[in-house]
Design a protein around this motif. Sequence first.
Motif, mmCIF file in Angstrom:
data_model
loop_
_atom_site.group_PDB
_atom_site.id
_atom_site.type_symbol
_atom_site.label_atom_id
_atom_site.label_comp_id
_atom_site.label_asym_id
_atom_site.label_seq_id
_atom_site.Cartn_x
_atom_site.Cartn_y
_atom_site.Cartn_z
ATOM 1 N N MET A 1 -4.735 -15.987 2.004
ATOM 2 C CA MET A 1 -4.404 -14.553 2.019
ATOM 3 C C MET A 1 -2.907 -14.408 2.248
ATOM 4 O O MET A 1 -2.351 -15.064 3.107
ATOM 5 N N GLY A 2 -2.285 -13.557 1.463
ATOM 6 C CA GLY A 2 -0.840 -13.393 1.523
ATOM 7 C C GLY A 2 -0.377 -12.524 2.677
ATOM 8 O O GLY A 2 -1.157 -12.084 3.526
ATOM 9 N N ALA A 6 -4.046 -7.990 4.934
ATOM 10 C CA ALA A 6 -4.711 -6.961 5.741
ATOM 11 C C ALA A 6 -4.648 -5.603 5.044
ATOM 12 O O ALA A 6 -5.605 -4.823 5.093
ATOM 13 N N LEU A 7 -3.540 -5.346 4.369
ATOM 14 C CA LEU A 7 -3.398 -4.083 3.632
ATOM 15 C C LEU A 7 -4.347 -4.052 2.444
ATOM 16 O O LEU A 7 -4.998 -3.038 2.200
ATOM 17 N N TRP A 8 -4.447 -5.161 1.707
ATOM 18 C CA TRP A 8 -5.341 -5.198 0.550
ATOM 19 C C TRP A 8 -6.790 -4.975 0.979
ATOM 20 O O TRP A 8 -7.527 -4.263 0.310
ATOM 21 N N GLU A 9 -7.195 -5.551 2.098
ATOM 22 C CA GLU A 9 -8.550 -5.330 2.621
ATOM 23 C C GLU A 9 -8.744 -3.860 2.982
ATOM 24 O O GLU A 9 -9.788 -3.277 2.705
ATOM 25 N N ILE A 26 1.439 1.660 6.528
ATOM 26 C CA ILE A 26 1.336 0.289 6.037
ATOM 27 C C ILE A 26 1.791 -0.694 7.107
ATOM 28 O O ILE A 26 1.157 -1.722 7.334
ATOM 29 N N GLN A 27 2.865 -0.357 7.804
ATOM 30 C CA GLN A 27 3.340 -1.224 8.886
ATOM 31 C C GLN A 27 2.304 -1.316 10.010
ATOM 32 O O GLN A 27 2.082 -2.383 10.564
ATOM 33 N N TYR A 48 -8.528 -7.098 -5.701
ATOM 34 C CA TYR A 48 -9.347 -6.231 -4.855
ATOM 35 C C TYR A 48 -9.785 -4.969 -5.594
ATOM 36 O O TYR A 48 -10.364 -4.064 -5.003
ATOM 37 N N GLY A 49 -9.464 -4.898 -6.896
ATOM 38 C CA GLY A 49 -9.897 -3.759 -7.710
ATOM 39 C C GLY A 49 -8.981 -2.557 -7.671
ATOM 40 O O GLY A 49 -9.352 -1.463 -8.099
#
Length: 68
Positions: A1-2, A6-9, A26-27, A48-49
């Motif tokens: 995971m890059g 956590a943001l993509w999830e 986002i932060q 993640y679509g």
Amino acid sequence: MGKYGALWEYVKNNGSQSFKLSFEEIQNITGIPIDHSFLKYKKELTEYGYQVGKISIKEQTVIFNKMG
């Protein structure tokens, strides 16, 4: 995971067709401030679509759009 995993999830679990997050939000999600590397990492989001619709430096927001 890059770096922005956590943001993509978070984006995937949101489930909305389209929504906006501020740089501050986002932060809070990632624990790191958004920076220029976001442009490189945003490609991961398609797994993640979702995709990044618009990044507004003036408003300090990012719009996320569901694919398909």
